[in-house]
Design a protein around this motif. Structure first.
Motif, PDB file in Angstrom:
ATOM      1  N   ALA A 219       0.846  -1.190   0.000  1.00 24.24           N
ATOM      2  CA  ALA A 219       0.000   0.000   0.000  1.00 24.24           C
ATOM      3  C   ALA A 219       0.882   1.240   0.000  1.00 24.24           C
ATOM      4  O   ALA A 219       2.046   1.175   0.396  1.00 24.24           O
ATOM      5  N   PRO A 220       0.332   2.381  -0.459  1.00 25.53           N
ATOM      6  CA  PRO A 220       1.110   3.628  -0.398  1.00 25.53           C
ATOM      7  C   PRO A 220       1.413   3.999   1.042  1.00 25.53           C
ATOM      8  O   PRO A 220       0.574   3.852   1.927  1.00 25.53           O
ATOM      9  N   ALA A 221       2.632   4.477   1.287  1.00 24.69           N
ATOM     10  CA  ALA A 221       3.042   4.887   2.630  1.00 24.69           C
ATOM     11  C   ALA A 221       3.078   6.403   2.721  1.00 24.69           C
ATOM     12  O   ALA A 221       3.152   7.106   1.707  1.00 24.69           O
ATOM     13  N   TYR A 222       3.037   6.908   3.944  1.00 18.72           N
ATOM     14  CA  TYR A 222       3.209   8.342   4.144  1.00 18.72           C
ATOM     15  C   TYR A 222       4.641   8.727   3.780  1.00 18.72           C
ATOM     16  O   TYR A 222       5.593   8.018   4.119  1.00 18.72           O
ATOM     17  N   VAL A 223       4.796   9.836   3.096  1.00 17.62           N
ATOM     18  CA  VAL A 223       6.119  10.289   2.689  1.00 17.62           C
ATOM     19  C   VAL A 223       7.010  10.537   3.898  1.00 17.62           C
ATOM     20  O   VAL A 223       8.202  10.226   3.890  1.00 17.62           O
ATOM     21  N   ASN A 224       6.441  11.092   4.945  1.00 14.81           N
ATOM     22  CA  ASN A 224       7.248  11.415   6.128  1.00 14.81           C
ATOM     23  C   ASN A 224       7.374  10.260   7.112  1.00 14.81           C
ATOM     24  O   ASN A 224       8.007  10.394   8.154  1.00 14.81           O
ATOM     25  N   ASP A 225       6.776   9.099   6.801  1.00 13.79           N
ATOM     26  CA  ASP A 225       6.919   7.927   7.646  1.00 13.79           C
ATOM     27  C   ASP A 225       6.632   6.684   6.806  1.00 13.79           C
ATOM     28  O   ASP A 225       5.488   6.246   6.681  1.00 13.79           O
ATOM     29  N   SER A 226       7.681   6.106   6.253  1.00  6.12           N
ATOM     30  CA  SER A 226       7.525   4.985   5.330  1.00  6.12           C
ATOM     31  C   SER A 226       7.096   3.696   6.017  1.00  6.12           C
ATOM     32  O   SER A 226       6.817   2.705   5.350  1.00  6.12           O
ATOM     33  N   ARG A 227       7.035   3.688   7.344  1.00  2.00           N
ATOM     34  CA  ARG A 227       6.623   2.491   8.069  1.00  2.00           C
ATOM     35  C   ARG A 227       5.113   2.419   8.269  1.00  2.00           C
ATOM     36  O   ARG A 227       4.622   1.447   8.841  1.00  2.00           O
ATOM     37  N   ILE A 228       4.397   3.431   7.814  1.00  2.14           N
ATOM     38  CA  ILE A 228       2.952   3.480   8.043  1.00  2.14           C
ATOM     39  C   ILE A 228       2.222   3.684   6.721  1.00  2.14           C
ATOM     40  O   ILE A 228       2.456   4.670   6.022  1.00  2.14           O
ATOM     41  N   PRO A 229       1.334   2.761   6.348  1.00  3.64           N
ATOM     42  CA  PRO A 229       0.557   2.952   5.118  1.00  3.64           C
ATOM     43  C   PRO A 229      -0.503   4.026   5.324  1.00  3.64           C
ATOM     44  O   PRO A 229      -0.944   4.274   6.456  1.00  3.64           O
ATOM     45  N   HIS A 230      -0.897   4.655   4.235  1.00  3.01           N
ATOM     46  CA  HIS A 230      -1.921   5.690   4.340  1.00  3.01           C
ATOM     47  C   HIS A 230      -3.200   5.102   4.921  1.00  3.01           C
ATOM     48  O   HIS A 230      -3.576   3.961   4.626  1.00  3.01           O
ATOM     49  N   LYS A 231      -3.867   5.869   5.769  1.00  6.75           N
ATOM     50  CA  LYS A 231      -5.028   5.358   6.498  1.00  6.75           C
ATOM     51  C   LYS A 231      -6.184   4.952   5.596  1.00  6.75           C
ATOM     52  O   LYS A 231      -7.040   4.163   5.993  1.00  6.75           O
ATOM     53  N   SER A 232      -6.227   5.474   4.378  1.00  5.62           N
ATOM     54  CA  SER A 232      -7.307   5.113   3.455  1.00  5.62           C
ATOM     55  C   SER A 232      -6.973   3.877   2.641  1.00  5.62           C
ATOM     56  O   SER A 232      -7.787   3.431   1.828  1.00  5.62           O
ATOM     57  N   SER A 233      -5.806   3.291   2.851  1.00  4.17           N
ATOM     58  CA  SER A 233      -5.384   2.138   2.060  1.00  4.17           C
ATOM     59  C   SER A 233      -6.226   0.907   2.398  1.00  4.17           C
ATOM     60  O   SER A 233      -6.482   0.611   3.561  1.00  4.17           O
ATOM     61  N   ASP A 234      -6.640   0.203   1.359  1.00  5.95           N
ATOM     62  CA  ASP A 234      -7.378  -1.040   1.527  1.00  5.95           C
ATOM     63  C   ASP A 234      -6.929  -2.005   0.429  1.00  5.95           C
ATOM     64  O   ASP A 234      -7.687  -2.351  -0.473  1.00  5.95           O
ATOM     65  N   PRO A 235      -5.671  -2.469   0.504  1.00  2.21           N
ATOM     66  CA  PRO A 235      -5.129  -3.303  -0.576  1.00  2.21           C
ATOM     67  C   PRO A 235      -5.743  -4.692  -0.607  1.00  2.21           C
ATOM     68  O   PRO A 235      -6.273  -5.180   0.405  1.00  2.21           O
ATOM     69  N   ASP A 236      -5.669  -5.333  -1.771  1.00  3.65           N
ATOM     70  CA  ASP A 236      -6.150  -6.711  -1.877  1.00  3.65           C
ATOM     71  C   ASP A 236      -5.342  -7.639  -0.981  1.00  3.65           C
ATOM     72  O   ASP A 236      -5.870  -8.626  -0.473  1.00  3.65           O
ATOM     73  N   ASP A 237      -4.064  -7.334  -0.812  1.00  2.00           N
ATOM     74  CA  ASP A 237      -3.193  -8.128   0.050  1.00  2.00           C
ATOM     75  C   ASP A 237      -2.925  -7.328   1.325  1.00  2.00           C
ATOM     76  O   ASP A 237      -2.164  -6.363   1.309  1.00  2.00           O
ATOM     77  N   PRO A 238      -3.543  -7.690   2.448  1.00  2.00           N
ATOM     78  CA  PRO A 238      -3.374  -6.923   3.692  1.00  2.00           C
ATOM     79  C   PRO A 238      -2.189  -7.375   4.546  1.00  2.00           C
ATOM     80  O   PRO A 238      -2.047  -6.939   5.683  1.00  2.00           O
TER      81      PRO A 238
END
Length: 213
Positions: free
Chosen positions: A60-79
């Motif tokens: 999933a896309p990550a926050y630019v300022n914190d690559s360890r956290i995916p964007h809160k709106s992310s809902d990927p097929d592979d969780p």
């Protein structure tokens, strides 16, 4: 302004068993943490275990300022989520990993990884095993990145944890020991004491009450 960076598909170990999408479900425990807090708890629990988080992988896309956290709106097929880390006293090339894809959301899988690390730490505290053998369960073999991925440990946490495990006490522990362990963990969990796990106090109380009955 773009607040996220694109991520490739999750780099899960080739040939390693995965949870079938049809078998994934919401985590059955009481996870009251938000999305960001669930991912931050991975670093918190690994740090308490004497480990240094190196990176967190997810599709999933990550926050630019914190690559360890995916964007809160992310809902990927592979969780699925994978946490790569090393021990504080090891060389940089000594690697470990914990992975989870059992649950149907990034948040739940991230929290499951943190809880797994927490259980390992509590097991060491009550003398169930040595720190080395606990860390060995997540050790990555030497070699290139593809080879290292082959021994990632997949987490499938049990929904209902044994109260002895929750409090880190041995079976048959007397009431004063149970109460003392509860007080210590509540202090650690309580936000007023500098902790960040207010969501965990209910589980601690339930475990205490079960053992004192």
């Amino acid at each position: 302004m773009n607040t996220t960076e694109q991520r490739p598909d999750l780099d899960w170990p080739e040939g390693y068993p995965r949870t079938a999408p049809s078998e994934r479900e919401p985590y059955p425990g009481n996870i009251t943490l938000g999305h960001r807090e669930a991912f931050e708890s991975i670093d918190e629990e690994l740090s308490r275990w004497g480990a240094l988080l190196q990176r967190v992988e997810f599709a999933a896309p990550a926050y630019v300022n914190d690559s360890r956290i995916p964007h809160k709106s992310s809902d990927p097929d592979d969780p699925g989520v994978v946490a790569y880390f090393r021990r504080e006293d090891d060389h940089a090339d000594e690697g470990y990993a914990i992975a989870c894809d059992r649950w149907d959301s990034l948040r739940d899988n991230a929290r499951a990884i943190a809880l797994y690390a927490r259980r390992k730490r509590l097991a060491e505290r009550c003398g169930v095993t040595t720190a080395d053998s606990e860390f060995e369960t997540a050790r990555l073999p030497p070699g290139d990145e593809d080879a290292a991925s082959s021994d990632v440990i997949a987490v499938e946490p049990e929904p209902d944890r044994d109260p002895h495990e929750v409090l880190g006490v041995a079976e048959g522990a007397p009431d004063p020991v149970v109460k003392g362990a509860f007080r210590e963990l509540v202090k650690e969990a309580h936000g007023d004491q500098g902790g960040s796990e207010k969501w965990d106090v209910g589980e601690l109380k339930q475990a205490r009450d079960e053992l004192l009955d």
